[in-house]
Design a protein around this motif. Structure first.
Motif, short mmCIF file in Angstrom:
data_model
loop_
_atom_site.label_atom_id
_atom_site.label_comp_id
_atom_site.label_asym_id
_atom_site.label_seq_id
_atom_site.Cartn_x
_atom_site.Cartn_y
_atom_site.Cartn_z
N GLU A 33 0.83 -1.20 0.00
CA GLU A 33 0.00 0.00 0.00
C GLU A 33 0.87 1.26 0.00
OE1 GLU A 33 -3.10 2.35 3.00
OE2 GLU A 33 -2.83 0.18 3.21
N ILE A 34 0.49 2.22 -0.83
CA ILE A 34 1.09 3.56 -0.78
C ILE A 34 0.05 4.47 -0.16
CG2 ILE A 34 1.97 5.53 -2.07
CD1 ILE A 34 3.02 3.67 -4.18
N MET A 35 0.38 5.05 1.00
CA MET A 35 -0.53 5.95 1.70
C MET A 35 -0.05 7.38 1.58
SD MET A 35 -1.61 6.01 5.74
CE MET A 35 -0.29 7.11 6.29
N GLY A 36 -0.89 8.26 1.07
CA GLY A 36 -0.57 9.67 1.02
C GLY A 36 -0.98 10.32 2.33
N LEU A 37 -0.10 11.14 2.91
CA LEU A 37 -0.36 11.82 4.17
C LEU A 37 -0.38 13.32 3.91
CD1 LEU A 37 -0.74 11.42 7.25
CD2 LEU A 37 1.73 11.55 7.48
N VAL A 38 -1.54 13.95 4.08
CA VAL A 38 -1.69 15.36 3.72
C VAL A 38 -2.26 16.17 4.89
CG1 VAL A 38 -2.04 14.78 1.29
CG2 VAL A 38 -4.02 15.04 2.78
N GLY A 39 -2.14 17.49 4.76
CA GLY A 39 -2.63 18.40 5.79
C GLY A 39 -1.83 19.69 5.77
N GLU A 40 -2.29 20.68 6.52
CA GLU A 40 -1.60 21.96 6.58
C GLU A 40 -0.24 21.85 7.26
OE1 GLU A 40 -4.43 25.52 7.45
OE2 GLU A 40 -5.40 23.74 8.27
N SER A 41 0.60 22.85 7.03
CA SER A 41 1.89 22.90 7.72
C SER A 41 1.65 22.92 9.23
CB SER A 41 2.66 24.15 7.31
OG SER A 41 3.01 24.09 5.96
N SER A 251 -11.68 21.73 -1.60
CA SER A 251 -12.37 22.81 -2.31
C SER A 251 -11.50 24.04 -2.48
CB SER A 251 -13.66 23.19 -1.56
OG SER A 251 -13.36 23.76 -0.30
N ALA A 252 -10.43 24.15 -1.68
CA ALA A 252 -9.52 25.30 -1.80
C ALA A 252 -8.54 25.16 -2.95
CB ALA A 252 -8.75 25.48 -0.49
N LEU A 253 -8.49 23.97 -3.58
CA LEU A 253 -7.56 23.76 -4.68
C LEU A 253 -8.12 24.32 -5.98
CD1 LEU A 253 -6.63 20.02 -3.98
CD2 LEU A 253 -5.22 22.03 -3.52
N GLY A 262 -12.63 37.39 -12.06
CA GLY A 262 -12.49 38.25 -10.90
C GLY A 262 -12.70 37.53 -9.59
N LYS A 263 -13.06 36.27 -9.62
CA LYS A 263 -13.30 35.52 -8.40
C LYS A 263 -11.98 35.08 -7.78
CE LYS A 263 -15.44 31.25 -6.73
NZ LYS A 263 -16.15 30.02 -7.12
N ARG A 264 -11.86 35.29 -6.48
CA ARG A 264 -10.64 34.90 -5.78
C ARG A 264 -10.84 33.52 -5.16
NH1 ARG A 264 -8.46 39.49 -1.88
NH2 ARG A 264 -6.71 38.03 -1.90
N LEU A 265 -9.77 32.73 -5.19
CA LEU A 265 -9.81 31.43 -4.52
C LEU A 265 -9.92 31.65 -3.02
CD1 LEU A 265 -7.02 29.52 -6.47
CD2 LEU A 265 -9.47 29.05 -6.55
N ALA A 266 -10.75 30.85 -2.38
CA ALA A 266 -10.97 30.99 -0.95
C ALA A 266 -10.20 29.91 -0.19
CB ALA A 266 -12.45 30.89 -0.62
N GLY A 267 -9.47 30.32 0.83
CA GLY A 267 -8.79 29.37 1.68
C GLY A 267 -9.69 28.96 2.84
N ILE A 268 -9.12 28.28 3.82
CA ILE A 268 -9.88 27.88 5.00
C ILE A 268 -9.74 28.99 6.04
CG2 ILE A 268 -10.17 26.13 6.78
CD1 ILE A 268 -8.80 24.15 4.92
N PRO A 269 -10.84 29.60 6.46
CA PRO A 269 -10.74 30.70 7.44
C PRO A 269 -10.09 30.24 8.74
CG PRO A 269 -12.95 30.56 6.49
CD PRO A 269 -12.22 29.32 6.07
N GLY A 270 -9.39 31.17 9.39
CA GLY A 270 -8.77 30.86 10.66
C GLY A 270 -7.44 30.17 10.51
N SER A 271 -6.92 29.67 11.60
CA SER A 271 -5.64 28.98 11.60
C SER A 271 -5.68 27.82 12.61
CB SER A 271 -4.50 29.94 11.96
OG SER A 271 -4.75 30.54 13.22
N PRO A 272 -4.78 26.84 12.44
CA PRO A 272 -4.77 25.70 13.36
C PRO A 272 -4.52 26.15 14.80
CG PRO A 272 -3.48 25.23 11.40
CD PRO A 272 -3.79 26.69 11.36
N PRO A 273 -5.03 25.40 15.78
CA PRO A 273 -4.86 25.78 17.18
C PRO A 273 -3.44 25.49 17.68
CG PRO A 273 -5.91 23.64 17.05
CD PRO A 273 -5.80 24.15 15.63
N SER A 274 -3.08 26.13 18.75
CA SER A 274 -1.81 25.82 19.41
C SER A 274 -1.89 24.42 20.00
CB SER A 274 -1.54 26.84 20.52
OG SER A 274 -0.44 26.43 21.32
N LEU A 275 -0.78 23.71 19.94
CA LEU A 275 -0.72 22.37 20.53
C LEU A 275 0.04 22.38 21.85
CD1 LEU A 275 -0.05 20.26 17.29
CD2 LEU A 275 -2.23 20.78 18.42
#
Length: 316
Positions: A33-41, A251-253, A262-275
């Protein structure tokens, strides 16, 4: 089953408290199996990859187990992991240059590496030449210094070195970052080829590039704030994601061939929480458009259909 990770917890100690980079991660990886691991920085992708090889001395293994081919890896003990590194579990690091000594010719570097594992260089030389040919490199590169190779050549060279002893598990961390599009494709094709030729039993590909993951991965795992959000077959995750974070991430891709005008790409509002420490409950709830009262409790990472698991109260 080649890899089983159970309740893995890895923290980084700081003066202001522990950063819970991995906080209860559980998943399995089947043979071939090849597993892709994705997510924000900052979500814990690289920490997860490094913890399976014990590459970073700053990591503190707090709990959980990692079992490879029925044998538990001593990921909490650096010295004991030497027995497994390169031979059983190997890694292609994010920056290929950092994996090669700039003061050594590449051939000498490989000789010293296999020698440190008690293997005569002569016994692997013919296989080394064969693998260089598989990734489109001439055996002459062994006489060069790393600085004499292009970025793509360095990345493919590190891939050859990392898989030379046929590890059961290969962790490939951002292998196409900083490469042009055509070189990215060549590297991705070579990476998948190692699995297809049984040179590697299974693989985890860490990436921000969902298009790369879509091309070569059998399954996709999405991480958020040190925990798993969703895991399932690649087609299912891309076309029918169930976790709100996965849905927003996809959906942000931008879509190829679509004119946005004229439409701007929308990212995910906010930011990840502190760990340090993380908030209670679902860690995505502060950014989630579907959050409700129940989200104050941590949802289990549970299977909602065969092979498809989600950590979301709404998904069920």
């Amino acid at each position: 089953m080649s890899l089983a990770v159970e309740d893995l917890r890895v923290y980084y100690r700081t003066l202001r408290g522990d950063v819970r980079a991995l906080d209860g991660v559980t998943f399995s990886l089947a043979d071939h199996e090849i597993m892709g691991l994705v997510g924000e920085s900052g979500c814990g992708k690289t920490t997860l990859g490094k913890s399976l090889v014990r590459l970073d001395g700053r990591m503190r293994h707090v709990g959980g187990t990692v079992t490879l081919d029925g044998r538990e890896l001593p990921i909490g003990e650096d010295a004991r992991m030497n027995e497994f590194r390169f031979a059983e579990v190997s890694v292609v690091p994010q920056y290929a240059m950092s994996a090669m000594n700039p003061t050594r010719r590449i051939g000498r570097m490989v000789r010293e590496l296999v020698g440190s594992r008690g293997i005569p260089f002569a016994s692997v030389r013919s296989e080394l030449d064969r693998r260089l040919a598989l990734v489109g490199l001439d055996a002459e590169v062994l006489e060069r210094y790393p600085i004499e190779l292009s970025g793509g050549m360095k990345q493919r060279m590190v891939m050859v070195i990392s898989t030379l002893l046929n590890p059961s598990l290969l962790v490939a961390d951002e292998v196409t970052s900083a490469l042009d599009v055509s070189t990215q494709r060549a590297v991705a094709t070579a990476l998948a080829g190692f699995r297809d030729r049984d040179l590697v039993r299974s693989m985890i590909v860490i990436s921000h590039d969902l298009s790369l993951v879509y091309q070569i991965a059998d399954t996709v795992t999405v991480m958020y704030a040190g925990r798993l959000a969703e895991k399932g077959p690649t087609e299912v995750i891309v076309e029918r994601p169930r976790h709100p974070y996965t849905q927003l991430l996809i959906s942000a891709l931008p879509e190829v061939g679509v004119r946005y005008g004229g439409k701007r790409l929308a990212g995910i509002p906010g930011s990840p929480p502190s760990l340090r420490p993380p908030p209670p409950g679902c860690r995505f709830r502060a950014r989630c458009p579907l959050a409700y009262g129940k989200c104050a409790e941590q949802p289990p990472f549970a299977e909602i259909e065969p092979g498809h698991a989600v950590a979301c109260w709404r998904a069920s």
